[in-house]
Enzyme design. Structure first.
Site, PDB file in Angstrom:
ATOM      1  CG  HIS A  93      53.414  28.410  70.399  1.00 23.55           C
ATOM      2  ND1 HIS A  93      52.732  29.224  71.282  1.00 23.55           N
ATOM      3  CD2 HIS A  93      53.400  27.166  70.953  1.00 23.55           C
ATOM      4  CE1 HIS A  93      52.331  28.512  72.312  1.00 23.55           C
ATOM      5  NE2 HIS A  93      52.716  27.259  72.139  1.00 23.55           N
ATOM      6  CB  CYS A 149      49.291  26.644  72.388  1.00 24.97           C
ATOM      7  SG  CYS A 149      50.016  25.020  72.747  1.00 24.97           S
TER       8      CYS A 149
END
Length: 534
Positions: free
Chosen positions: A454, A368
């Site tokens: 994630h 991310c």
């Protein structure tokens, strides 16, 4: 078994389930653990139960199946309760962007950025450029409506407070502790961490600082993290009951290596090993050493829990370039401030150390915000408002921050294995020419990998395949254990929490509170809240 009705939200009667609020004498007293433990204990008893936290401040979040963002702790508690996570379980989520401001996520969607003064209703107008507060009355109405919806669908709802209910500076605007307890008619159990010391003073002082109306909801205390012979504690518990008129409904022992999802990434030890668990012996000849850069505003650092669960994998958070020297893999985790993280990496010399690793063919993984930092360029008029900023230049990626946040639960394939994950980001990545291999929604160049996903490492087959690639690049004779099942390990940990409640709490007393509500006749403990004498 208690008389909690087993309607499970399916009888159409509109009956209202029981409720309980788990508060704490301090932050980190164990509210999340106790809430999860009660949820798992009730679920094992066949009770339809759900968790709830009206307002959560955390950089660890999760995306529900309907695309709503909630606190990761509430998702963990939902798993403990054996129900699907929902935005109803955490209607207000605050995601810090600095020491003084946070993004406000309402019912799973970001609604704006507010200073602490603007959100908590301090004196003066909101800071320039920030949206005004939605109004505490409106927020209290929203959270109580969510709670009532959950109570109409479940036999019981176990609510978690935030910080301490005795934060008298915030009581006027409270919607998560005594403000919620009074609005929803909830009994309150106050948890204290005896490992910190002063637990009796904390219990007494917490109660004595509340107004008489608030005190009427404080029904019991629960001691957490006790080490030793409980009989030595009993004289103090008896005196506490004499002083306050309230029982202690459990003394939970100190438990090592629980490994549940943490709530606040700001308090993680910079150089501490992940959790408290002892590293299992390696399945092969070598261990793997993984260094996680403890970037500012680190978010969803729970991504590395699945790595730490592997036998022979050592995971540590680091903040100095020399700590990368013996690492077989460096992880740049998610962050709420990608540009700030880049500045931090450069200031500390970590950026140069990571670049040298990449040039030497030593593995680096960005997740991310970490993925964004590895790219060539970032255009950010949303998060930092810094404009165009140079990335580390290790991946052929350009990132533009969009006003609308991406919230998704993608499923895909990488390294020949099925992968599930979740996405929470404003940055939109454009992949340029030069990528050698697609990697989930990101890419790989040499030994550098990047993705917005994630949770991908919780997919067992993919995690093992990735670690094999890392071990090969690092020249380690490491072999992933073939039988590590992260989901099963998480279930075992949640069962341990349920065991703590079942074996060390007065479960009959807890069931009475959940079912019957606030006890009658609880005495007032002076002096009460400042300015209130009754």
């Amino acid at each position: 078994m208690s008389g909690i009705r087993g309607k499970g939200g399916t009888d159409g009667s509109g009956a209202r389930g029981g409720g309980l609020l788990v508060a704490g004498t301090t932050s980190d007293a164990g509210k999340s653990v106790v809430t999860a433990g009660i949820c798992r204990w009730l679920a094992r008893k066949g009770v339809s139960v759900a968790p709830f936290k009206a307002q959560n401040m955390s950089l660890n979040s999760f995306v529900t199946r309907e695309g709503a963002e909630i606190g990761r702790a509430q998702a963990m508690q939902a798993t403990a309760a054996r129900v699907e996570p929902s935005a109803l379980m955490n209607p207000v989520l605050l995601k810090p962007g600095s020491d003084r401001s946070s993004q406000v996520v309402l019912l799973g969607k970001p609604v704006g950025e507010l200073s602490a003064r603007g959100y908590f209703g301090g004196p003066g107008a909101p800071s320039p450029g920030e949206k005004p507060s939605a109004g505490r009355e409106a927020l209290l109405g929203t959270v109580t409506e969510c709670l009532e919806e959950l109570r109409s669908a479940h036999d019981a709802v176990i609510c978690e407070g935030a910080g301490s209910p005795a934060e008298i500076n915030l009581r006027r605007t409270d919607i998560v502790n005594m403000g919620l307890a009074r609005a929803a008619g909830l009994p309150v159990v106050v948890v204290g961490d005896i490992d910190r010391g002063g637990v009796f003073a904390s219990f007494f002082g917490t109660t004595a600082l509340l107004s008489a109306a608030d005190q009427r909801h404080v029904a019991a205390y629960l001691v957490n993290k006790f080490r030793g012979d409980v009989s030595l504690l009993e004289p103090g518990l008896e005196t506490l009951r004499d002083l306050t008129g309230r029982p202690t409904v459990g003394v939970l022992p100190f438990a090592h290596g629980l490994g549940i999802d943490e709530e606040d990434g700001l308090r993680v030890s910079l150089r501490g090993a992940v959790r408290e668990s002892v590293v299992a012996p390696p399945y092969g000849a070598d261990v793997l050493r993984i260094a996680v850069a403890a970037v500012p505003l680190m978010s969803n650092f729970t991504d590395v829990d699945a790595l730490a669960a592997e036998p022979g994998v050592i995971v540590r958070f680091v903040d100095r370039p020399e700590e990368l020297a013996d690492a077989d893999l460096v992880v740049l985790p998610g962050t709420r401030g990608t540009v700030r993280a880049l500045e931090w990496l450069r200031e500390r010399g970590l950026a140069d150390a990571i670049a040298r690793r990449a040039a030497e063919g030593r593995p680096v993984l960005g997740v991310c915000g970490g993925f964004q930092a590895l790219g060539e360029r970032i255009e950010d008029e949303v998060e930092s408002k810094a404009g165009t900023v140079a990335g580390l230049g290790l991946l052929p990626v350009r990132v533009r921050f969009a006003a609308e946040k991406t919230l998704a639960r993608p499923v895909g394939e990488a390294l020949g294995e099925r992968v599930e994950g979740y996405e929470i980001h404003h940055g939109v990545a454009e992949l340029l020419d030069g990528a050698e291999e697609p990697f989930l929604d990101g890419c790989r160049v040499g030994s550098v990998w990047g993705t917005h996903w994630h949770g991908s490492l919780e997919s067992d087959g993919f995690r093992r395949a990735f670690l094999r690639r890392v071990a090969a690049a690092a020249g380690r004779a490491f072999v992933p254990a073939p039988d590590t099942r992260f989901g099963e390990l998480r279930e075992e940990q949640l069962d341990r929490l349920g065991d703590l409640i079942e074996e060390h709490a007065d479960t009959d007393a807890l069931l009475r509170l959940i079912e019957e509500g606030v006890p009658e006749g609880l005495p007032f403990v002076p002096p009460g809240a400042p300015g209130e004498t009754t």
